[in-house]
Design a protein around this motif. Structure first.
Motif, PDB file in Angstrom:
ATOM      1  N   ASP A   6      -9.073  89.226  -2.871  1.00 55.02           N
ATOM      2  CA  ASP A   6     -10.518  89.332  -2.571  1.00 55.02           C
ATOM      3  C   ASP A   6     -10.776  91.039  -2.140  1.00 55.02           C
ATOM      4  O   ASP A   6     -10.741  91.186  -0.886  1.00 55.02           O
ATOM      5  CB  ASP A   6     -10.662  88.451  -1.330  1.00 55.02           C
ATOM      6  CG  ASP A   6     -12.096  88.241  -1.066  1.00 55.02           C
ATOM      7  OD1 ASP A   6     -13.034  88.180  -1.831  1.00 55.02           O
ATOM      8  OD2 ASP A   6     -12.603  88.087   0.216  1.00 55.02           O
ATOM      9  N   THR A  26     -11.560  88.198  -6.671  1.00 56.25           N
ATOM     10  CA  THR A  26     -12.981  87.819  -6.241  1.00 56.25           C
ATOM     11  C   THR A  26     -13.614  89.261  -5.608  1.00 56.25           C
ATOM     12  O   THR A  26     -12.898  89.927  -4.856  1.00 56.25           O
ATOM     13  CB  THR A  26     -12.931  86.688  -5.240  1.00 56.25           C
ATOM     14  OG1 THR A  26     -11.881  87.064  -4.287  1.00 56.25           O
ATOM     15  CG2 THR A  26     -12.545  85.432  -6.112  1.00 56.25           C
ATOM     16  N   THR A  27     -14.794  89.409  -5.872  1.00 56.68           N
ATOM     17  CA  THR A  27     -15.503  90.539  -5.023  1.00 56.68           C
ATOM     18  C   THR A  27     -16.915  89.951  -4.729  1.00 56.68           C
ATOM     19  O   THR A  27     -17.134  88.869  -4.829  1.00 56.68           O
ATOM     20  CB  THR A  27     -15.910  91.651  -6.109  1.00 56.68           C
ATOM     21  OG1 THR A  27     -16.921  90.982  -7.107  1.00 56.68           O
ATOM     22  CG2 THR A  27     -14.752  92.257  -6.730  1.00 56.68           C
ATOM     23  N   ASN A  28     -17.595  90.786  -3.838  1.00 55.94           N
ATOM     24  CA  ASN A  28     -18.970  90.418  -3.236  1.00 55.94           C
ATOM     25  C   ASN A  28     -19.666  91.778  -2.904  1.00 55.94           C
ATOM     26  O   ASN A  28     -18.826  92.647  -2.861  1.00 55.94           O
ATOM     27  CB  ASN A  28     -18.849  89.499  -2.080  1.00 55.94           C
ATOM     28  CG  ASN A  28     -18.192  90.076  -1.029  1.00 55.94           C
ATOM     29  OD1 ASN A  28     -18.543  90.931  -0.624  1.00 55.94           O
ATOM     30  ND2 ASN A  28     -17.609  89.014  -0.132  1.00 55.94           N
ATOM     31  N   LEU A  31     -18.030  93.796  -0.299  1.00 53.93           N
ATOM     32  CA  LEU A  31     -16.674  94.348  -0.648  1.00 53.93           C
ATOM     33  C   LEU A  31     -16.855  95.537  -1.378  1.00 53.93           C
ATOM     34  O   LEU A  31     -16.139  96.703  -1.386  1.00 53.93           O
ATOM     35  CB  LEU A  31     -15.752  93.370  -1.321  1.00 53.93           C
ATOM     36  CG  LEU A  31     -15.191  92.155  -0.507  1.00 53.93           C
ATOM     37  CD1 LEU A  31     -14.489  91.103  -1.628  1.00 53.93           C
ATOM     38  CD2 LEU A  31     -14.239  92.812   0.671  1.00 53.93           C
ATOM     39  N   PHE A 133     -15.759  78.925   2.568  1.00 57.19           N
ATOM     40  CA  PHE A 133     -15.306  80.168   3.060  1.00 57.19           C
ATOM     41  C   PHE A 133     -14.443  79.663   4.681  1.00 57.19           C
ATOM     42  O   PHE A 133     -15.083  79.369   5.351  1.00 57.19           O
ATOM     43  CB  PHE A 133     -16.459  80.943   3.640  1.00 57.19           C
ATOM     44  CG  PHE A 133     -17.143  81.820   2.522  1.00 57.19           C
ATOM     45  CD1 PHE A 133     -17.002  81.657   1.253  1.00 57.19           C
ATOM     46  CD2 PHE A 133     -17.639  83.039   2.989  1.00 57.19           C
ATOM     47  CE1 PHE A 133     -17.505  82.248   0.385  1.00 57.19           C
ATOM     48  CE2 PHE A 133     -17.965  83.804   1.946  1.00 57.19           C
ATOM     49  CZ  PHE A 133     -17.896  83.563   0.738  1.00 57.19           C
ATOM     50  N   ALA A 167     -11.712  80.583  -0.167  1.00 56.54           N
ATOM     51  CA  ALA A 167     -12.040  81.848   0.212  1.00 56.54           C
ATOM     52  C   ALA A 167     -12.324  82.253   1.472  1.00 56.54           C
ATOM     53  O   ALA A 167     -12.069  81.254   2.556  1.00 56.54           O
ATOM     54  CB  ALA A 167     -13.513  81.989  -0.343  1.00 56.54           C
ATOM     55  N   ARG A 170      -7.850  84.833   5.486  1.00 53.29           N
ATOM     56  CA  ARG A 170      -7.590  85.831   6.367  1.00 53.29           C
ATOM     57  C   ARG A 170      -6.369  86.344   6.713  1.00 53.29           C
ATOM     58  O   ARG A 170      -5.777  87.315   6.996  1.00 53.29           O
ATOM     59  CB  ARG A 170      -8.229  85.568   7.894  1.00 53.29           C
ATOM     60  CG  ARG A 170      -9.866  85.458   7.764  1.00 53.29           C
ATOM     61  CD  ARG A 170     -10.667  86.661   7.810  1.00 53.29           C
ATOM     62  NE  ARG A 170     -12.124  86.568   7.538  1.00 53.29           N
ATOM     63  CZ  ARG A 170     -12.972  85.953   8.216  1.00 53.29           C
ATOM     64  NH1 ARG A 170     -12.484  85.794   9.611  1.00 53.29           N
ATOM     65  NH2 ARG A 170     -14.076  85.620   8.026  1.00 53.29           N
TER      66      ARG A 170
HETATM   67  C1  E4P Z   1     -15.224  84.976  -1.343  1.00 53.47           C
HETATM   68  O1  E4P Z   1     -15.286  85.093  -2.585  1.00 53.47           O
HETATM   69  C2  E4P Z   1     -15.613  86.156  -0.426  1.00 53.47           C
HETATM   70  O2  E4P Z   1     -15.650  87.536  -1.269  1.00 53.47           O
HETATM   71  C3  E4P Z   1     -14.678  86.230   0.785  1.00 53.47           C
HETATM   72  O3  E4P Z   1     -13.575  85.439   0.538  1.00 53.47           O
HETATM   73  C4  E4P Z   1     -15.312  86.251   2.062  1.00 53.47           C
HETATM   74  O4  E4P Z   1     -14.373  86.827   3.126  1.00 53.47           O
HETATM   75  P1  E4P Z   1     -14.729  87.182   4.388  1.00 53.47           P
HETATM   76  O5  E4P Z   1     -15.282  86.093   5.208  1.00 53.47           O
HETATM   77  O6  E4P Z   1     -13.367  87.698   5.108  1.00 53.47           O
HETATM   78  O7  E4P Z   1     -15.494  88.441   4.356  1.00 53.47           O
END
Ligand code: E4P
Length: 218
Positions: A6, A26-28, A31, A133, A167, A170
């Motif tokens: 991620d 995975t990206t967002n 990120l 999440f 997702a 951590r």
């Molecule tokens: C999922 O695809 C999200 O990019 C990601 O896992 C969010 O993680 P975070 O809550 O640590 O930002």
């Protein structure tokens, strides 16, 4: 269980790929911003760069929130590379878009999922992946892992094909607990993947084996 990383950090992606256990990325938008990747064309090029490092699915998130916008953006993302999976938020127009993409054979990842009802909708709409999440639920004193268990039960009850992509993972215990609960995929940072390697008895044992070898072969 598939391992996705991620991140939008190319060094971390290469590192996980070289370990030989990486199944996708995975990206967002957050990120991407963290890596300083801004501007439409730069972002699109970065997705292609990621696809060239890994063999598996690469989630690219739409930023439009209306049906037409999501479709236009998602189709353009899917055209970029065969490994791209269009990441769509769990909103009303997002659900409609999931169904549209599913009917067209475009892979999707339904993101920002925080309840079993949302996961049920994503599966009904034909999402390829659903992303609960777990870390963000833990952050607000709600058991993120319990959501994985609930979705697993619901999907198994009806034989939904949608893959549960745990997702917001951590740390390493999230990975292990998701594996116990039957998540199909987990996505987390490089530290959560490499953390699985660590055990002090491995280090102590290896040191002793090597010391004994040196004693007998010096
Ligand atoms: C999922 O695809 C999200 O990019 C990601 O896992 C969010 O993680 P975070 O809550 O640590 O930002």
């Amino acid at each position: 269980m598939k391992f996705f990383i991620d991140t939008a950090n190319l060094d971390h992606i290469r590192e996980a790929q070289q370990l030989g256990v990486l199944d996708g990325v995975t990206t967002n938008p957050s990120l991407m911003a963290k890596e300083g990747i801004t501007g439409h064309d730069t972002i699109l090029k970065h997705y292609v760069d990621i696809c060239e490092i890994v063999d598996g699915d690469v989630s690219a998130e739409v930023v439009a929130t209306d049906f037409e916008g999501i479709i236009k953006e998602g189709e353009a993302l899917a055209e970029l590379h065969e490994q791209i999976v269009v990441k769509v938020p769990m909103i009303k127009d997002g659900v409609k878009a999931l169904k549209y993409f599913s009917d067209k054979g475009i892979k999707t990842n339904c993101t920002l999922v925080f309840s079993p009802g949302q996961a049920l909708l994503a599966a009904k709409a034909g999402a390829t992946y659903v992303s609960p999440f777990i870390g963000r639920l833990d952050d607000v004193s709600t058991d993120g892992l319990n959501l994985i268990a609930e979705i697993r039960l619901i999907y198994d009850n009806y034989g939904f094909d949608t893959q549960i992509l745990a997702a917001s993972v951590r740390h390493t215990m999230h990975v292990i607990d998701c594996a116990k609960l039957g998540a199909d995929v987990m996505t987390g940072p490089l530290s959560a993947i490499e953390g699985l390697l660590k055990h002090p008895l491995t280090d102590i044992g290896l040191e002793k084996f090597l010391a004994d070898y040196r004693k007998g072969n010096s």
